[in-house]
Write a protein that holds these residues in place. Structure first.
Motif, PDB file in Angstrom:
ATOM      1  N   GLU A 209      17.024 -32.058  28.368  1.00 20.61           N
ATOM      2  CA  GLU A 209      15.970 -31.601  29.792  1.00 20.61           C
ATOM      3  C   GLU A 209      15.524 -30.281  29.476  1.00 20.61           C
ATOM      4  OE1 GLU A 209      14.388 -33.899  31.714  1.00 20.61           O
ATOM      5  OE2 GLU A 209      15.809 -35.124  30.357  1.00 20.61           O
ATOM      6  N   LYS A 210      16.228 -29.321  29.106  1.00 17.71           N
ATOM      7  CA  LYS A 210      16.142 -27.959  28.853  1.00 17.71           C
ATOM      8  C   LYS A 210      15.001 -28.087  27.545  1.00 17.71           C
ATOM      9  CE  LYS A 210      18.772 -25.767  31.440  1.00 17.71           C
ATOM     10  NZ  LYS A 210      18.224 -25.090  32.904  1.00 17.71           N
TER      11      LYS A 210
ATOM     12  N   GLU B  34      11.539 -29.216  28.887  1.00 18.20           N
ATOM     13  CA  GLU B  34      10.598 -28.241  29.572  1.00 18.20           C
ATOM     14  C   GLU B  34      10.300 -27.320  28.639  1.00 18.20           C
ATOM     15  OE1 GLU B  34      13.625 -26.468  32.381  1.00 18.20           O
ATOM     16  OE2 GLU B  34      14.140 -28.252  33.190  1.00 18.20           O
ATOM     17  N   ARG B  35      10.889 -26.847  27.497  1.00 17.68           N
ATOM     18  CA  ARG B  35      10.315 -25.884  26.724  1.00 17.68           C
ATOM     19  C   ARG B  35       9.032 -26.336  26.067  1.00 17.68           C
ATOM     20  NH1 ARG B  35      12.313 -20.658  26.200  1.00 17.68           N
ATOM     21  NH2 ARG B  35      11.556 -20.649  24.010  1.00 17.68           N
TER      22      ARG B  35
ATOM     23  N   GLY C 149       7.216 -31.046  28.381  1.00 17.67           N
ATOM     24  CA  GLY C 149       7.475 -32.553  28.493  1.00 17.67           C
ATOM     25  C   GLY C 149       6.557 -33.397  27.651  1.00 17.67           C
TER      26      GLY C 149
END
Length: 144
Positions: A26-27, A30-31, A34
């Motif tokens: 998920e991180k 985010e980077r 998406g």
């Protein structure tokens, strides 16, 4: 956390060894804003034997050793992903040398080409039905 093909998106993050791999995925998403999917994680190096397919596992469960908060241990987790696919002309155009006008021209040419193909198909349908009528009209009349 290192991207396998491009160093620009590498980043460091301080995590507990109880952190699950899906949290790291998920991180990473985010980077990338998406725009990535099918993220694959690898311990230390990108090799089949280093693949971390079970995203429910914790860092500790897959063999990452932790340190203390004051003296954290540095570990490398590499990732790879599939980029977003699209048939959008803007996204498929070359980022170098292509202006918005170039993209607009390309899109307009595609629209005109589709219109020509539709018109040609309609003309062919009219020609076929026109031939049928002329054949029917050329038939000899029945004499009683």
């Amino acid at each position: 956390v290192k991207l396998t093909t491009w160093d620009h998106l590498n980043f460091s993050i301080l995590l507990r060894t109880s952190t699950r791999l899906y949290t790291i995925v998920e991180k990473i998403k985010e980077r990338h804003g998406g725009s990535v999917k099918d993220i694959s994680l690898y311990k230390h190096q990108v090799k089949a034997e280093n693949s971390l397919p079970d995203l429910g596992s914790t860092l500790d469960e897959v063999g990452f050793e932790g340190g203390t908060q004051d003296n954290p241990r540095t570990e490398i987790l590499e990732y790879d992903y599939k980029a977003h696919d699209s048939d959008c002309a803007l996204l498929l155009s070359s980022p170098r040398g292509a202006s918005r006008k170039d993209v607009a021209r390309k899109v307009q040419a595609e629209i005109e080409n589709e219109a020509r193909l539709r018109a040609a198909a309609a003309t062919a349908a009219v020609a076929v039905s026109g031939r049928r009528k002329s054949i029917e009209n050329d038939a000899e009349p029945d004499e009683d």
